[in-house]
Motif scaffolding. Structure first.
Motif: not given
Length: 265
Positions: A86-90, A124-126, A192-204
């Motif tokens: 399964v691939m979700l959000e990459g 970083v971007q999604s 981070s250019f991630d509007d969903s903030d999922v990736l932002t919180n990962i790099v944090l």
């Protein structure tokens, strides 16, 4: 090279195609939208979901690329396909009779090591973002080495010219892969250019200086509890908000001011 079938010909399936096409032989797109059956997407045949019975073999892997992954996984199991991805959000997960949604990392890069005088930024971007590519080009002209880490849509998805802006492009399939790479590489700033903030919180999760866009805000009006929590965490923990309307000199001043801060996570 492993042969794969992407179950889902929509946005997520197309993103998976661009992310995986250099590593794997993609035999088919499968989709439950019967109107797509018999067509082609990026030159790849699209088949109906139930046609997997006819084309699936032990030499192929099925990757579900759709938000309705639970329903599709039940469909696969009913067809006797109990080993699938399964691939979700990459991000990629593996399921079979013994494990469910176990993260799988397919990529491994050498850690980036900069020279002493170099100034470096990892964007970083999604998904695809023209504004990001424009900013990266500006900073490259200012003498920065600029890099891109994406999870879903690489620059080649819509505009292949954008890929030439960067000194390096990376993609990962797991949270741990992203964190480990950033933590052990010499990037001065992670933006981070991630509007969903999922990736932002990962790099944090890394000890690097992480900045976000001051003019973001699409997330604020979505209104789900999960999104509001992610947005709050990203806003509360970042090291600065970049005004993306600034010219190149203004952005240089902003990045340099962030680099001078002594507080690191």
């Amino acid at each position: 090279m492993k042969k794969i079938i992407l179950f889902g010909a929509g946005f997520y399936g197309q993103g998976a195609y661009f992310k995986m096409k250099e590593q794997f032989e993609i035999l088919y797109f499968a989709d439950n939208n019967l109107a797509l059956a018999g067509t082609k997407l990026f030159g790849i045949p699209v088949i109906a979901g139930q046609q997997l019975r006819e084309v699936y073999s032990s030499e192929t892997d099925v990757i579900i690329c759709a938000q309705a992954y639970f329903e599709i996984s039940a469909q696969l199991i009913e067809m006797g396909i109990t080993d699938y991805y399964v691939m979700l959000e990459g991000f990629l997960y593996h399921s079979n009779k013994n494990e469910t949604m176990m993260p799988v990392e397919l990529n491994q890069y050498n850690y980036f090591c900069k020279r002493d005088a170099e100034r470096t930024i990892l964007y970083v971007q999604s998904t695809e973002c023209a504004q990001l590519h424009k900013m990266a080009a500006m900073m490259g002209e200012e003498g920065y080495k600029v890099f891109l880490l994406y999870t879903m849509a690489c620059p080649q998805t819509e505009d292949s010219h954008s890929a030439g802006v960067y000194d390096g492009i990376f993609t990962f399939y797991t949270v741990n892969g992203i964190v480990d790479f950033i933590e052990n590489s010499d990037f001065d700033i992670v933006h981070s250019f991630d509007d969903s903030d999922v990736l932002t919180n990962i790099v944090l999760l890394t000890p690097k200086h992480v900045v976000v866009n001051a003019d973001r805000g699409g997330q604020k009006w979505v209104g789900t509890v999960e999104n509001l929590v992610l947005s709050y965490m990203a806003d509360a923990r970042n090291d600065g908000m970049a005004d993306t309307s600034l010219d190149s000199k203004g952005l240089v001043e902003f990045y340099e001011s962030v680099k001078k801060r002594n507080v690191m996570r």
